[in-house]
Enzyme design. Structure first.
Site, PDB file in Angstrom:
ATOM      1  N   HIS A 121      -3.470  12.146  -1.286  1.00  0.00           N
ATOM      2  CA  HIS A 121      -4.075  12.232  -0.089  1.00  0.00           C
ATOM      3  C   HIS A 121      -3.892  13.668   0.404  1.00  0.00           C
ATOM      4  CE1 HIS A 121      -3.300   7.544   1.135  1.00  0.00           C
ATOM      5  NE2 HIS A 121      -4.264   7.917   0.217  1.00  0.00           N
ATOM      6  N   GLY A 193       8.333   2.803  -0.843  1.00  0.00           N
ATOM      7  CA  GLY A 193       7.887   3.072   0.700  1.00  0.00           C
ATOM      8  C   GLY A 193       6.555   3.174   0.912  1.00  0.00           C
TER       9      GLY A 193
HETATM   10  N1  APR Z   1      12.767   3.217   2.166  1.00  0.00           N
HETATM   11  C1  APR Z   1      11.241   2.565   1.383  1.00  0.00           C
HETATM   12  N2  APR Z   1      10.542   2.339   2.438  1.00  0.00           N
HETATM   13  C2  APR Z   1      10.424   2.183   3.622  1.00  0.00           C
HETATM   14  C3  APR Z   1      11.699   2.980   4.183  1.00  0.00           C
HETATM   15  C4  APR Z   1      12.708   3.170   3.454  1.00  0.00           C
HETATM   16  N3  APR Z   1      13.619   3.973   3.961  1.00  0.00           N
HETATM   17  N4  APR Z   1      11.496   2.878   5.551  1.00  0.00           N
HETATM   18  C5  APR Z   1      10.269   2.270   5.689  1.00  0.00           C
HETATM   19  N5  APR Z   1       9.779   2.017   4.547  1.00  0.00           N
HETATM   20  C6  APR Z   1       8.528   1.063   4.223  1.00  0.00           C
HETATM   21  C7  APR Z   1       7.971   0.387   5.390  1.00  0.00           C
HETATM   22  O1  APR Z   1       8.509  -0.939   5.458  1.00  0.00           O
HETATM   23  C8  APR Z   1       6.496   0.171   4.980  1.00  0.00           C
HETATM   24  O2  APR Z   1       6.254  -0.813   4.396  1.00  0.00           O
HETATM   25  O3  APR Z   1       7.543   2.201   4.108  1.00  0.00           O
HETATM   26  C9  APR Z   1       6.238   1.620   4.487  1.00  0.00           C
HETATM   27  C10 APR Z   1       5.448   2.618   5.033  1.00  0.00           C
HETATM   28  O4  APR Z   1       4.165   2.177   5.129  1.00  0.00           O
HETATM   29  P1  APR Z   1       2.885   2.878   6.002  1.00  0.00           P
HETATM   30  O5  APR Z   1       3.571   3.555   7.133  1.00  0.00           O
HETATM   31  O6  APR Z   1       1.748   1.858   6.192  1.00  0.00           O
HETATM   32  O7  APR Z   1       2.862   4.306   5.103  1.00  0.00           O
HETATM   33  P2  APR Z   1       2.026   4.398   3.832  1.00  0.00           P
HETATM   34  O8  APR Z   1       1.733   3.072   3.175  1.00  0.00           O
HETATM   35  O9  APR Z   1       2.274   5.550   2.936  1.00  0.00           O
HETATM   36  O10 APR Z   1       0.306   4.528   4.339  1.00  0.00           O
HETATM   37  C11 APR Z   1      -0.551   4.756   3.409  1.00  0.00           C
HETATM   38  O11 APR Z   1      -2.108   5.421   5.313  1.00  0.00           O
HETATM   39  O12 APR Z   1      -2.091   6.178   7.389  1.00  0.00           O
HETATM   40  C12 APR Z   1      -2.488   6.362   5.930  1.00  0.00           C
HETATM   41  O13 APR Z   1      -3.013   8.359   4.929  1.00  0.00           O
HETATM   42  C13 APR Z   1      -1.875   7.731   5.554  1.00  0.00           C
HETATM   43  O14 APR Z   1      -1.070   8.108   3.338  1.00  0.00           O
HETATM   44  C14 APR Z   1      -1.185   7.254   4.302  1.00  0.00           C
HETATM   45  C15 APR Z   1      -1.678   5.856   4.131  1.00  0.00           C
END
Ligand code: APR
Length: 250
Positions: A121, A193
């Site tokens: 991204h 994550g």
């Molecule tokens: N270790 C592992 N996982 C974790 C931790 C941790 N310490 N803390 C939180 N999480 C998990 C949460 O439970 C959640 O499922 O990380 C995940 C984060 O999810 P999102 O906030 O949706 O982030 P992500 O999946 O990276 O988003 C994808 O969406 O907004 C767009 O472009 C942006 O790259 C991003 C994409």
């Protein structure tokens, strides 16, 4: 049945090619908010108002305020144990090949010393010319925090700069997409994550499993893909990976 961390360590100890797919949860322990978690960014901000080309065309000042805030936040953060362990695996001879595909734009994997990070991204610390002017490359590094002027200007044409991230509705950079698809040919794949709801990144886990890899999710919360993978470790990445690293070195 042995603990999931033990099963993962056992699989890693036999693996030649390992791939990690990471999301915002990996940076949570570094103080960077996730997007959809309890204090997630999308709880207080609306993605369609900040993370689309249309939003930028409508109000570049507000969009840049938000990205400048995130750059400032990240520039004060430090990689955590999860970043460190993945960086160590990317540099060690433990695996014949280690690949890391990240949705994160914070650069913390790189700051931890991870080799060959595939930025699915883009990056918070890259910019491009909004006009895509002739003199400018598609993206170039820019780590100025704060910017001397807001919104920041293109040094080639004086027009607006845009953040070097992939916005909703934009295509994944072709070189990142093809490198990510190559990385899916592996023995073990860790999905760490990410809530696995944003495509095409969210489709990588199913594809890597289809190609025969042993697939493992590391996430304290269940996601849409948890049940479809081989193993789910319901723990924070910095804790689970630390334990797996310890088991690998026993
Ligand atoms: N270790 C592992 N996982 C974790 C931790 C941790 N310490 N803390 C939180 N999480 C998990 C949460 O439970 C959640 O499922 O990380 C995940 C984060 O999810 P999102 O906030 O949706 O982030 P992500 O999946 O990276 O988003 C994808 O969406 O907004 C767009 O472009 C942006 O790259 C991003 C994409």
């Amino acid at each position: 049945m042995s603990r999931p961390e033990v099963r993962l360590a056992e699989r890693l100890s036999r693996a030649r090619r390992v791939t990690a797919i990471t999301g915002a949860g990996v940076s949570a322990a570094s103080g960077i908010p996730t997007f959809r978690g309890a204090q997630g960014l999308w709880r207080s901000f609306r993605p369609e108002e900040l993370a689309t080309p249309e939003a930028f065309a409508r109000d570049p000042g507000t969009v840049w305020e938000w990205y400048a805030w995130r750059r400032e936040l990240v520039s004060r953060a430090r990689p955590n144990r999860a970043h460190e362990i993945l960086a160590g695996w990317s540099r060690s001879r433990r695996f014949e090949r280690f690949a890391l595909v990240t949705q994160n734009v914070d650069g913390l994997h790189e700051r931890a010393g991870t080799r060959g990070v595939i930025r699915f991204h883009g990056s918070l610390f890259e910019v491009g010319c909004w006009n895509a002017c002739r003199g400018s490359p598609r993206r170039w590094p820019d780590e100025r925090v704060p910017f001397p002027e807001m919104p920041p200007r293109c040094p080639h044409c004086g027009g607006l700069l845009r953040p070097g991230v992939v916005w909703f509705g934009e295509a994944i950079p072709p070189e990142a997409l093809s490198a990510s698809l190559d990385a899916l040919d592996c023995d073990v794949c860790l999905v760490v994550g990410t809530s696995s709801v944003v495509y095409p990144a969210a489709g990588l886990a199913a594809e890597v499993k289809r190609r025969g890899a042993f697939t493992v999710e590391v996430n304290p919360e269940a996601t849409d893909v948890s049940a479809s993978l081989d193993l789910a470790i319901a723990a924070p990445a910095e804790v689970a990976l630390d334990e797996v690293e310890r088991l690998l070195n026993v």
